[in-house]
Design a protein around this motif. Sequence first.
Motif, PDB file in Angstrom:
ATOM      1  N   ARG A   6      -2.694  -1.943   8.535  1.00  0.00           N
ATOM      2  CA  ARG A   6      -2.823  -3.054   9.484  1.00  0.00           C
ATOM      3  C   ARG A   6      -4.125  -3.788   9.209  1.00  0.00           C
ATOM      4  NH1 ARG A   6       0.820  -3.128  13.567  1.00  0.00           N
ATOM      5  NH2 ARG A   6       2.038  -1.205  13.911  1.00  0.00           N
ATOM      6  N   ASP A   7      -4.052  -5.132   9.226  1.00  0.00           N
ATOM      7  CA  ASP A   7      -5.253  -5.923   8.972  1.00  0.00           C
ATOM      8  C   ASP A   7      -6.127  -5.999  10.222  1.00  0.00           C
ATOM      9  OD1 ASP A   7      -4.117  -7.783  10.690  1.00  0.00           O
ATOM     10  OD2 ASP A   7      -3.520  -9.171   9.101  1.00  0.00           O
ATOM     11  N   GLY A   8      -7.179  -6.778  10.147  1.00  0.00           N
ATOM     12  CA  GLY A   8      -8.110  -6.858  11.264  1.00  0.00           C
ATOM     13  C   GLY A   8      -7.496  -7.385  12.541  1.00  0.00           C
ATOM     14  N   GLY A   9      -6.406  -8.134  12.417  1.00  0.00           N
ATOM     15  CA  GLY A   9      -5.738  -8.668  13.602  1.00  0.00           C
ATOM     16  C   GLY A   9      -4.621  -7.776  14.100  1.00  0.00           C
ATOM     17  N   GLY A  10      -4.459  -6.611  13.473  1.00  0.00           N
ATOM     18  CA  GLY A  10      -3.427  -5.668  13.897  1.00  0.00           C
ATOM     19  C   GLY A  10      -2.071  -5.921  13.266  1.00  0.00           C
ATOM     20  N   LYS A  11      -1.977  -6.885  12.382  1.00  0.00           N
ATOM     21  CA  LYS A  11      -0.703  -7.208  11.753  1.00  0.00           C
ATOM     22  C   LYS A  11      -0.447  -6.262  10.585  1.00  0.00           C
ATOM     23  CE  LYS A  11       1.930 -11.096   9.828  1.00  0.00           C
ATOM     24  NZ  LYS A  11       1.918 -12.544   9.519  1.00  0.00           N
ATOM     25  N   ARG A  12       0.830  -5.790  10.492  1.00  0.00           N
ATOM     26  CA  ARG A  12       1.183  -4.874   9.409  1.00  0.00           C
ATOM     27  C   ARG A  12       1.208  -5.623   8.075  1.00  0.00           C
ATOM     28  NH1 ARG A  12       2.491   0.097  10.239  1.00  0.00           N
ATOM     29  NH2 ARG A  12       3.437   0.206   8.152  1.00  0.00           N
ATOM     30  N   ARG A  13       0.623  -4.992   7.076  1.00  0.00           N
ATOM     31  CA  ARG A  13       0.581  -5.566   5.733  1.00  0.00           C
ATOM     32  C   ARG A  13       1.008  -4.495   4.738  1.00  0.00           C
ATOM     33  NH1 ARG A  13      -0.199 -11.127   6.196  1.00  0.00           N
ATOM     34  NH2 ARG A  13      -1.859 -11.542   7.713  1.00  0.00           N
ATOM     35  N   HIS A  14       1.503  -4.912   3.599  1.00  0.00           N
ATOM     36  CA  HIS A  14       1.818  -3.951   2.558  1.00  0.00           C
ATOM     37  C   HIS A  14       1.655  -4.593   1.182  1.00  0.00           C
ATOM     38  CE1 HIS A  14       5.717  -6.048   3.006  1.00  0.00           C
ATOM     39  NE2 HIS A  14       5.827  -5.822   1.701  1.00  0.00           N
ATOM     40  N   LYS A  15       1.402  -3.724   0.206  1.00  0.00           N
ATOM     41  CA  LYS A  15       1.242  -4.183  -1.163  1.00  0.00           C
ATOM     42  C   LYS A  15       1.759  -3.094  -2.087  1.00  0.00           C
ATOM     43  CE  LYS A  15      -2.056  -6.305  -4.345  1.00  0.00           C
ATOM     44  NZ  LYS A  15      -3.429  -6.806  -4.540  1.00  0.00           N
ATOM     45  N   GLN A  16       2.457  -3.514  -3.143  1.00  0.00           N
ATOM     46  CA  GLN A  16       3.099  -2.555  -4.038  1.00  0.00           C
ATOM     47  C   GLN A  16       2.353  -2.429  -5.367  1.00  0.00           C
ATOM     48  OE1 GLN A  16       7.030  -4.209  -4.259  1.00  0.00           O
ATOM     49  NE2 GLN A  16       7.691  -3.293  -2.326  1.00  0.00           N
ATOM     50  N   PHE A  17       2.383  -1.203  -5.911  1.00  0.00           N
ATOM     51  CA  PHE A  17       1.692  -0.902  -7.153  1.00  0.00           C
ATOM     52  C   PHE A  17       2.584  -0.052  -8.052  1.00  0.00           C
ATOM     53  CE2 PHE A  17      -1.425  -1.531  -3.858  1.00  0.00           C
ATOM     54  CZ  PHE A  17      -2.365  -2.355  -4.456  1.00  0.00           C
ATOM     55  N   ALA A  18       2.332  -0.092  -9.330  1.00  0.00           N
ATOM     56  CA  ALA A  18       3.119   0.683 -10.291  1.00  0.00           C
ATOM     57  C   ALA A  18       2.708   2.150 -10.279  1.00  0.00           C
ATOM     58  CB  ALA A  18       2.953   0.108 -11.686  1.00  0.00           C
ATOM     59  N   LYS A  19       1.438   2.404  -9.933  1.00  0.00           N
ATOM     60  CA  LYS A  19       0.937   3.778  -9.950  1.00  0.00           C
ATOM     61  C   LYS A  19       0.354   4.153  -8.593  1.00  0.00           C
ATOM     62  CE  LYS A  19      -0.272   3.543 -14.864  1.00  0.00           C
ATOM     63  NZ  LYS A  19      -1.362   3.667 -15.871  1.00  0.00           N
ATOM     64  N   LYS A  20       0.486   5.407  -8.213  1.00  0.00           N
ATOM     65  CA  LYS A  20      -0.018   5.891  -6.929  1.00  0.00           C
ATOM     66  C   LYS A  20      -1.542   5.770  -6.858  1.00  0.00           C
ATOM     67  CE  LYS A  20       0.264   9.806  -3.745  1.00  0.00           C
ATOM     68  NZ  LYS A  20      -1.175   9.940  -3.466  1.00  0.00           N
ATOM     69  N   GLY A  21      -2.217   6.012  -7.986  1.00  0.00           N
ATOM     70  CA  GLY A  21      -3.669   5.912  -7.997  1.00  0.00           C
ATOM     71  C   GLY A  21      -4.156   4.517  -7.657  1.00  0.00           C
ATOM     72  N   GLU A  22      -3.414   3.507  -8.139  1.00  0.00           N
ATOM     73  CA  GLU A  22      -3.771   2.122  -7.839  1.00  0.00           C
ATOM     74  C   GLU A  22      -3.603   1.839  -6.357  1.00  0.00           C
ATOM     75  OE1 GLU A  22      -1.171  -0.053 -10.375  1.00  0.00           O
ATOM     76  OE2 GLU A  22      -2.409   0.215 -12.176  1.00  0.00           O
ATOM     77  N   ALA A  23      -2.543   2.380  -5.761  1.00  0.00           N
ATOM     78  CA  ALA A  23      -2.309   2.203  -4.330  1.00  0.00           C
ATOM     79  C   ALA A  23      -3.402   2.895  -3.524  1.00  0.00           C
ATOM     80  CB  ALA A  23      -0.941   2.757  -3.956  1.00  0.00           C
ATOM     81  N   ASP A  24      -3.789   4.077  -3.941  1.00  0.00           N
ATOM     82  CA  ASP A  24      -4.870   4.810  -3.259  1.00  0.00           C
ATOM     83  C   ASP A  24      -6.167   4.012  -3.288  1.00  0.00           C
ATOM     84  OD1 ASP A  24      -3.451   7.073  -2.491  1.00  0.00           O
ATOM     85  OD2 ASP A  24      -3.751   8.066  -4.426  1.00  0.00           O
ATOM     86  N   SER A  25      -6.510   3.500  -4.467  1.00  0.00           N
ATOM     87  CA  SER A  25      -7.750   2.741  -4.629  1.00  0.00           C
ATOM     88  C   SER A  25      -7.737   1.487  -3.762  1.00  0.00           C
ATOM     89  CB  SER A  25      -7.939   2.364  -6.097  1.00  0.00           C
ATOM     90  OG  SER A  25      -9.113   1.601  -6.276  1.00  0.00           O
ATOM     91  N   PHE A  26      -6.587   0.786  -3.779  1.00  0.00           N
ATOM     92  CA  PHE A  26      -6.483  -0.432  -2.969  1.00  0.00           C
ATOM     93  C   PHE A  26      -6.641  -0.123  -1.492  1.00  0.00           C
ATOM     94  CE2 PHE A  26      -3.677  -2.857  -0.158  1.00  0.00           C
ATOM     95  CZ  PHE A  26      -4.272  -4.102  -0.241  1.00  0.00           C
ATOM     96  N   LEU A  27      -5.949   0.905  -1.036  1.00  0.00           N
ATOM     97  CA  LEU A  27      -5.966   1.239   0.386  1.00  0.00           C
ATOM     98  C   LEU A  27      -7.368   1.632   0.842  1.00  0.00           C
ATOM     99  CD1 LEU A  27      -3.854   1.175   2.565  1.00  0.00           C
ATOM    100  CD2 LEU A  27      -3.476   3.621   2.212  1.00  0.00           C
ATOM    101  N   LEU A  28      -8.072   2.346   0.006  1.00  0.00           N
ATOM    102  CA  LEU A  28      -9.441   2.740   0.336  1.00  0.00           C
ATOM    103  C   LEU A  28     -10.326   1.506   0.512  1.00  0.00           C
ATOM    104  CD1 LEU A  28     -11.490   5.048   0.672  1.00  0.00           C
ATOM    105  CD2 LEU A  28     -11.898   4.917  -1.803  1.00  0.00           C
ATOM    106  N   THR A  29     -10.181   0.571  -0.428  1.00  0.00           N
ATOM    107  CA  THR A  29     -10.965  -0.668  -0.351  1.00  0.00           C
ATOM    108  C   THR A  29     -10.557  -1.511   0.844  1.00  0.00           C
ATOM    109  OG1 THR A  29     -11.222  -0.731  -2.756  1.00  0.00           O
ATOM    110  CG2 THR A  29     -11.584  -2.788  -1.575  1.00  0.00           C
ATOM    111  N   ALA A  30      -9.244  -1.668   1.044  1.00  0.00           N
ATOM    112  CA  ALA A  30      -8.734  -2.502   2.135  1.00  0.00           C
ATOM    113  C   ALA A  30      -9.179  -1.981   3.496  1.00  0.00           C
ATOM    114  CB  ALA A  30      -7.214  -2.576   2.072  1.00  0.00           C
ATOM    115  N   ARG A  31      -9.137  -0.667   3.691  1.00  0.00           N
ATOM    116  CA  ARG A  31      -9.536  -0.088   4.971  1.00  0.00           C
ATOM    117  C   ARG A  31     -11.012  -0.336   5.239  1.00  0.00           C
ATOM    118  NH1 ARG A  31      -7.178   5.961   5.231  1.00  0.00           N
ATOM    119  NH2 ARG A  31      -8.145   5.839   7.310  1.00  0.00           N
TER     120      ARG A  31
END
Length: 377
Positions: free
Chosen positions: A21-46
């Motif tokens: 969820r972004d700063g306004g509480g809205k659900r967001r999602h993003k897709q990646f080819a590798k799980k590690g890329e998704a982990d890295s993105f989520l860590l940064t996004a949070r």
Amino acid sequence: MATIRKRELPSGKIVWQADYRDGGGKRRHKQFAKKGEADSFLLTARGQVRAGTHVADSASITVEKAAKLWLAQAEKNGRERATIARYKSTYDIYIQPRFGATKLAALNAPAIQTFIDELTGTMSASSLAKVHGAITSIYKHAVSRGHAAINPARDIQMPSTTRDKKRPEMPTKEELRAILKHAPAKWVPFIRTAMLTGMRASELRGLQWRDVDLDAGVIHVQRRVDRYNKFGPPKSEAGTRDIPISGPMVKLLKEWRKECPKGEHGLVFPNGEGNIEGHANLLHRVFWPVQLAAGVTIETDEKGEDGKPVLDAKYSLHALRHAAAALFIEQGFPPKKVQTLMGHASLQMTYDVYGYLFKSEDDDRSKIAEMETALFG
């Protein structure tokens, strides 16, 4: 809650989807080819969400839109017309074709680094720096307005310019004397002032008689005129300065003031009608013809009817500024004083351009001899 889940798309492709969820509480999602890329993105996004700086890809604006906002703000901030035109030209020629349609959130540092690397060697170091500077400024403005979370252009590695640095071209004393000797009488005050003060052409074109204290023998540099003949402040805060002039220069300017065409701006070096003289006119009608008459020339690749190379003027007006700096240094002015007289923004700039002209306070040869004696006896 932020999660990562494995998904199979209708095409059969397997992706890893980061949901949050972004700063306004809205659900967001993003897709990646590798799980590690998704982990890295989520860590940064949070972390960005907590800091209030996150911008989702779907909410991001394009580089084109960001560039227009940046240019509009620069104009609103009162940047000179010529500066705005340079910004826009740099963006239109180099950045827009490559990244204009790309969303800010989708452009990363590796893509920008590759772009800079590809341009390296195809243009001068200063032009390359302008391209990088434009991208950096676009993102800086976007981050401050909440259109981008980070500035990926900030840490780009630029090529070293040490090998590309050339010593400034400037007339010799003999050439300066020849130029002055062949200058039309009405242009002698302008050319001599340029030679002995180091003022920029834009500052000379904007110089007003109220800036010249003939009693004290001082020129107060307080304004300049751009290519569009618009008055503005000097290039930097350091550009506002006082430059002393000699008795003979005072006498010359006093005599010139009687003949100087009068106009609404009270210019020291106006055109024939008393208005602002164009920079191109100074070159085409004055400085270049004077050099040709004085024999201060270089050969071109063009051949004349006699088969000999066609000669062209050797120097730009800016070369007189370099010559003045060399004369200041030859007279023993210390680096800090030269910086002040030239209106450089920093002492480092003075050293970068003219450092090779400053003599060492020590006797270098004797020091080397002492070093050799101490080593070999």
